[in-house]
Each structure stands twice: as structure tokens, then as C-alpha cells.
Motif scaffolding. Structure first.
Motif, PDB file in Angstrom:
ATOM      1  N   UNK A   1      13.484  10.733 -12.322  1.00 38.77           N
ATOM      2  CA  UNK A   1      14.286  11.950 -12.382  1.00 38.77           C
ATOM      3  C   UNK A   1      15.732  11.601 -12.064  1.00 38.77           C
ATOM      4  N   UNK A   2      16.641  12.495 -12.434  1.00 34.87           N
ATOM      5  CA  UNK A   2      18.048  12.265 -12.110  1.00 34.87           C
ATOM      6  C   UNK A   2      18.782  13.578 -11.952  1.00 34.87           C
ATOM      7  N   UNK A   3      19.830  13.509 -11.142  1.00 36.35           N
ATOM      8  CA  UNK A   3      20.762  14.612 -10.992  1.00 36.35           C
ATOM      9  C   UNK A   3      22.063  14.219 -11.661  1.00 36.35           C
ATOM     10  N   UNK A   4      23.151  14.818 -11.245  1.00 35.64           N
ATOM     11  CA  UNK A   4      24.435  14.492 -11.855  1.00 35.64           C
ATOM     12  C   UNK A   4      24.957  13.124 -11.428  1.00 35.64           C
ATOM     13  N   UNK A   5      24.563  12.661 -10.212  1.00 35.88           N
ATOM     14  CA  UNK A   5      25.084  11.386  -9.711  1.00 35.88           C
ATOM     15  C   UNK A   5      24.025  10.486  -9.080  1.00 35.88           C
ATOM     16  N   UNK A   6      22.767  10.924  -9.037  1.00 36.15           N
ATOM     17  CA  UNK A   6      21.712  10.097  -8.439  1.00 36.15           C
ATOM     18  C   UNK A   6      20.507  10.008  -9.364  1.00 36.15           C
ATOM     19  N   UNK A   7      19.754   8.928  -9.196  1.00 37.60           N
ATOM     20  CA  UNK A   7      18.507   8.736  -9.929  1.00 37.60           C
ATOM     21  C   UNK A   7      17.416   8.429  -8.917  1.00 37.60           C
ATOM     22  N   UNK A   8      16.188   8.831  -9.238  1.00 35.53           N
ATOM     23  CA  UNK A   8      15.066   8.631  -8.317  1.00 35.53           C
ATOM     24  C   UNK A   8      13.823   8.267  -9.111  1.00 35.53           C
ATOM     25  N   UNK A   9      13.004   7.390  -8.542  1.00 38.56           N
ATOM     26  CA  UNK A   9      11.685   7.095  -9.092  1.00 38.56           C
ATOM     27  C   UNK A   9      10.728   6.845  -7.940  1.00 38.56           C
ATOM     28  N   UNK A  10       9.445   6.839  -8.243  1.00 36.14           N
ATOM     29  CA  UNK A  10       8.396   6.521  -7.277  1.00 36.14           C
ATOM     30  C   UNK A  10       7.827   5.157  -7.636  1.00 36.14           C
TER      31      UNK A  10
ATOM     32  N   UNK B   1       0.802  -1.218   0.000  1.00 33.88           N
ATOM     33  CA  UNK B   1       0.000   0.000   0.000  1.00 33.88           C
ATOM     34  C   UNK B   1       0.841   1.278   0.000  1.00 33.88           C
ATOM     35  N   UNK B   2       2.157   1.139   0.112  1.00 32.38           N
ATOM     36  CA  UNK B   2       2.999   2.339   0.150  1.00 32.38           C
ATOM     37  C   UNK B   2       3.230   2.888  -1.257  1.00 32.38           C
ATOM     38  N   UNK B   3       3.447   4.173  -1.314  1.00 33.09           N
ATOM     39  CA  UNK B   3       3.763   4.885  -2.551  1.00 33.09           C
ATOM     40  C   UNK B   3       4.932   5.796  -2.196  1.00 33.09           C
ATOM     41  N   UNK B   4       6.153   5.322  -2.467  1.00 33.42           N
ATOM     42  CA  UNK B   4       7.353   5.997  -1.979  1.00 33.42           C
ATOM     43  C   UNK B   4       8.381   6.203  -3.082  1.00 33.42           C
ATOM     44  N   UNK B   5       9.304   7.142  -2.829  1.00 33.98           N
ATOM     45  CA  UNK B   5      10.405   7.374  -3.744  1.00 33.98           C
ATOM     46  C   UNK B   5      11.608   6.509  -3.350  1.00 33.98           C
ATOM     47  N   UNK B   6      12.323   6.048  -4.364  1.00 36.80           N
ATOM     48  CA  UNK B   6      13.520   5.232  -4.179  1.00 36.80           C
ATOM     49  C   UNK B   6      14.619   5.810  -5.051  1.00 36.80           C
ATOM     50  N   UNK B   7      15.835   5.846  -4.511  1.00 34.25           N
ATOM     51  CA  UNK B   7      16.952   6.478  -5.215  1.00 34.25           C
ATOM     52  C   UNK B   7      18.160   5.545  -5.284  1.00 34.25           C
ATOM     53  N   UNK B   8      18.960   5.750  -6.317  1.00 39.21           N
ATOM     54  CA  UNK B   8      20.238   5.067  -6.459  1.00 39.21           C
ATOM     55  C   UNK B   8      21.319   6.138  -6.591  1.00 39.21           C
ATOM     56  N   UNK B   9      22.367   6.013  -5.788  1.00 38.60           N
ATOM     57  CA  UNK B   9      23.499   6.924  -5.871  1.00 38.60           C
ATOM     58  C   UNK B   9      24.571   6.262  -6.731  1.00 38.60           C
TER      59      UNK B   9
ATOM     60  N   UNK C   1      32.380  12.834 -15.151  1.00 39.70           N
ATOM     61  CA  UNK C   1      31.256  12.274 -15.897  1.00 39.70           C
ATOM     62  C   UNK C   1      29.974  12.407 -15.073  1.00 39.70           C
ATOM     63  N   UNK C   2      28.843  12.596 -15.739  1.00 35.51           N
ATOM     64  CA  UNK C   2      27.558  12.754 -15.067  1.00 35.51           C
ATOM     65  C   UNK C   2      26.495  11.890 -15.747  1.00 35.51           C
ATOM     66  N   UNK C   3      25.408  11.651 -15.049  1.00 36.47           N
ATOM     67  CA  UNK C   3      24.298  10.884 -15.605  1.00 36.47           C
ATOM     68  C   UNK C   3      23.559  11.754 -16.621  1.00 36.47           C
ATOM     69  N   UNK C   4      23.384  11.217 -17.830  1.00 35.71           N
ATOM     70  CA  UNK C   4      22.673  11.931 -18.893  1.00 35.71           C
ATOM     71  C   UNK C   4      21.240  11.434 -19.041  1.00 35.71           C
ATOM     72  N   UNK C   5      21.027  10.108 -18.910  1.00 36.49           N
ATOM     73  CA  UNK C   5      19.688   9.538 -19.006  1.00 36.49           C
ATOM     74  C   UNK C   5      19.504   8.456 -17.950  1.00 36.49           C
ATOM     75  N   UNK C   6      18.268   8.262 -17.550  1.00 35.36           N
ATOM     76  CA  UNK C   6      17.917   7.253 -16.551  1.00 35.36           C
ATOM     77  C   UNK C   6      16.584   6.635 -16.938  1.00 35.36           C
ATOM     78  N   UNK C   7      16.525   5.301 -16.922  1.00 37.38           N
ATOM     79  CA  UNK C   7      15.290   4.583 -17.228  1.00 37.38           C
ATOM     80  C   UNK C   7      15.065   3.515 -16.167  1.00 37.38           C
ATOM     81  N   UNK C   8      13.874   3.504 -15.587  1.00 36.26           N
ATOM     82  CA  UNK C   8      13.487   2.503 -14.597  1.00 36.26           C
ATOM     83  C   UNK C   8      12.502   1.530 -15.234  1.00 36.26           C
TER      84      UNK C   8
END
Length: 91
Positions: free
Chosen positions: A47-56, A11-19, A28-35
Motif C-alpha cells: 500500500x502507499x500514501x502520498x509520501x510513504x509505502x508499506x508492505x508486510x 517467525x515474525x509477520x510484520x509491516x515495514x514502511x519507507x518514507x 509530487x506524490x507517489x503514484x505506484x509502489x512495487x515491492x
């Protein structure tokens, strides 16, 4: 490919990230991210930053185990993936 392990309530709806910082080389930085993952889960808000990616992530069935995979490509052309294995537990 690295795999991380987590428990999730169906029942949870949460964000999860990978560093990815420990894997990136130099400036070097992250250009694209696909979950991706099974249809029993809803995966959205990538979504992604230069070194992390996040999804819900929401959904799932108690007692089941699901694997969600994050594939990235860097500005320098490197491609890799990491997975999160979720064990569904009513909390």
C-alpha cells in the motif's frame, strides 16, 4: 538507491514502511509502489500514501540475509527504488 538495515525473526509477520518524503519534489506524490524480494520471504499487502509505502513481510531462514526492494513511480514520472536488507535472527 538507498539501503536500510534491519533484523527480523523468521517467525515474525510484520509491516515495514519507507518514507519517501525527503526525496519527493514540491507537490509530487507517489503514484505506484512495487515491492520485490527473494522467494524465501512472503511479501504482501503493498500500500502507499502520498509520501510513504508499506508492505508486510513474513518468513525467512535464521542466519540468512535478504534484500527487499521498493520501487516507486511518482505522479510527476520520477522513478526510484530503496531497499531493506534483513538479517534473520531468532529473537
Amino acid at each position: 538507491m538507498a539501503t536500510f538495515y534491519a533484523t527480523k525473526d523468521p517467525n515474525s509477520d510484520l509491516d515495514y514502511a519507507v518514507n519517501w518524503g525527503d526525496w519527493l519534489v514540491g507537490t509530487d506524490t507517489i503514484a505506484t509502489s512495487t515491492w520485490t524480494g527473494p522467494t524465501d520471504l512472503t511479501i504482501y499487502g503493498d500500500s502507499h500514501g502520498t509520501a510513504t509505502t508499506t508492505t508486510w513481510i513474513s518468513g525467512g531462514t535464521s542466519g540468512e540475509v535478504y534484500t527487499v526492494t521498493n520501487m516507486v513511480q511518482t505522479a510527476g514520472g520520477r522513478i526510484d527504488e530503496r531497499s531493506i536488507e534483513f538479517t534473520m535472527v531468532d529473537k
